[in-house]
Design an enzyme around this catalytic site. Structure first.
Site, short mmCIF file in Angstrom:
data_model
loop_
_atom_site.label_atom_id
_atom_site.label_comp_id
_atom_site.label_asym_id
_atom_site.label_seq_id
_atom_site.Cartn_x
_atom_site.Cartn_y
_atom_site.Cartn_z
N GLU A 39 2.52 6.17 0.16
CA GLU A 39 1.16 6.56 0.52
C GLU A 39 0.87 6.48 2.02
O GLU A 39 -0.15 7.00 2.46
CB GLU A 39 0.15 5.72 -0.27
CG GLU A 39 0.02 4.29 0.17
CD GLU A 39 -1.40 3.95 0.60
OE1 GLU A 39 -2.32 4.70 0.28
OE2 GLU A 39 -1.55 2.93 1.29
N ASN A 68 -4.61 4.01 -1.79
CA ASN A 68 -5.93 4.39 -1.31
C ASN A 68 -5.90 5.50 -0.26
O ASN A 68 -6.93 6.10 0.04
CB ASN A 68 -6.66 3.17 -0.74
CG ASN A 68 -5.95 2.55 0.44
OD1 ASN A 68 -4.78 2.17 0.35
ND2 ASN A 68 -6.63 2.42 1.56
N HIS A 69 -4.72 5.80 0.31
CA HIS A 69 -4.61 6.91 1.25
C HIS A 69 -4.03 8.17 0.59
O HIS A 69 -3.54 9.07 1.29
CB HIS A 69 -3.74 6.51 2.45
CG HIS A 69 -4.37 5.47 3.32
ND1 HIS A 69 -5.62 5.62 3.87
CD2 HIS A 69 -3.92 4.25 3.75
CE1 HIS A 69 -5.92 4.55 4.59
NE2 HIS A 69 -4.90 3.71 4.53
N HIS A 152 -1.95 -1.27 -6.38
CA HIS A 152 -2.21 -1.12 -4.95
C HIS A 152 -3.57 -1.76 -4.66
O HIS A 152 -4.62 -1.15 -4.87
CB HIS A 152 -2.22 0.37 -4.60
CG HIS A 152 -2.03 0.65 -3.15
ND1 HIS A 152 -0.80 0.61 -2.54
CD2 HIS A 152 -2.91 0.99 -2.17
CE1 HIS A 152 -0.92 0.92 -1.26
NE2 HIS A 152 -2.21 1.14 -1.01
N HIS A 177 0.22 -2.54 -0.84
CA HIS A 177 -0.94 -2.28 0.03
C HIS A 177 -1.06 -3.25 1.18
O HIS A 177 -1.46 -2.85 2.27
CB HIS A 177 -2.26 -2.28 -0.75
CG HIS A 177 -3.47 -2.08 0.11
ND1 HIS A 177 -3.70 -0.93 0.82
CD2 HIS A 177 -4.54 -2.89 0.38
CE1 HIS A 177 -4.85 -1.02 1.48
NE2 HIS A 177 -5.36 -2.21 1.25
N HIS A 179 1.34 -4.96 2.70
CA HIS A 179 2.46 -4.71 3.62
C HIS A 179 3.26 -5.95 4.02
O HIS A 179 4.17 -5.84 4.85
CB HIS A 179 1.98 -4.01 4.90
CG HIS A 179 1.53 -2.59 4.69
ND1 HIS A 179 1.42 -1.69 5.73
CD2 HIS A 179 1.17 -1.91 3.57
CE1 HIS A 179 1.00 -0.52 5.25
NE2 HIS A 179 0.84 -0.64 3.94
#
Length: 266
Positions: A39, A68-69, A152, A177, A179
């Site tokens: 993403e 979310n992206h 996520h 998400h 990272h």
């Protein structure tokens, strides 16, 4: 069944790390299924393009999940409906959401459902992921042998709650998400593989993949700052390897980390 999962691919350096190491990882660990979260994989770190989607698949991914992206690169509207192995969050609201929140793939006569969910705490407040996954599993769980969930989400509490909520119903619940790879890989109730966050693939000397100077400036001044992907320098690849029993439960989950301090020596 053995599943290899790689965390959020960020920018050009993340795509390069997958291109460099995924074939080696598949050769060495011999997973039956490889899943990659893509993403953040465009050069600007938001969304995915068709070219990158095809490259990640050519490198060895069987399924690519989002987050979310998912919609940040508008090109995705041109190909997501035709890309059955590209999975966006299940719990986006509305009846006509492009693409699908899950896919089912056949692996040596067994069916694996790969599901993407998005959390709601400190992130876009979309539909309830707990309700949506419950509804979906009520529909498909008798038709599939294994269930893999990429959750996520932002907070540890929401991710752990989802892992416990799905214990015994999902074979694995893997967080993405944030990272940063966490150190809590475990088997919940001897049934479900879980980790709060598997980490990312991308720039090592960064803040979650972004150039750190502007982010430090933001913390020092509390003024708006444009965040840009770090597209040069050292790199990191984070993932996990999950082994599942024939009955759909998890036997083990091990983390994978490649960075300047953890070179790949296998």
């Amino acid at each position: 069944m053995r599943i290899l999962f790689l965390g959020d691919v960020v920018g050009n350096l993340g795509v390069d790390m997958v291109d460099q190491y995924l074939p080696k990882l598949k050769h060495d660990f011999k997973p039956q299924v490889t899943i990659v979260n893509g993403e953040n994989s465009t050069p600007v770190g938001r969304g995915i393009s068709y070219k990158i989607y095809k490259q990640l698949m050519n490198d060895g991914a069987d399924v690519i999940t989002l987050g979310n992206h998912a919609w940040n690169n508008e090109e995705i509207y041109d190909f997501i409906d035709d890309s059955k192995n590209l999975v966006r969050p299940l719990n986006y609201p509305g009846k006509d959401v492009p693409g699908s929140g899950y896919t089912v793939i056949n692996v040596n006569g067994k069916k694996l459902a790969v599901i993407n969910l998005q959390g709601r705490i400190f992130i876009d407040p979309i539909d309830d992921p707990f309700q949506k996954i419950d509804e979906l599993l009520n529909k498909i769980e008798k038709e599939v042998d294994y269930v893999f969930v990429d959750f996520h989400a932002e907070t540890t509490s929401e991710k752990k709650a989802m892992g416990l909520f799905l214990t015994g119903r999902a074979s694995a619940v893997v967080g993405t998400h944030t990272h940063v790879q966490t150190n809590d890989n475990q088997i919940l109730n001897n049934q479900t593989a879980y980790i709060t966050d598997v980490g990312m693939c991308g720039p090592f000397n960064s803040v979650l993949g972004m150039k750190y100077d502007s982010i430090i400036h933001r913390f020092l001044t509390q003024r708006p700052t444009r965040f840009e992907v770090q597209n040069e320098g050292d790199q990191i690849l984070s993932g996990c390897l999950i082994d599942l029993r024939d009955d759909g439960t998890a036997r083990s989950i091990k983390t994978i980390l490649i960075d300047p301090s953890h070179p790949y020596n296998r």
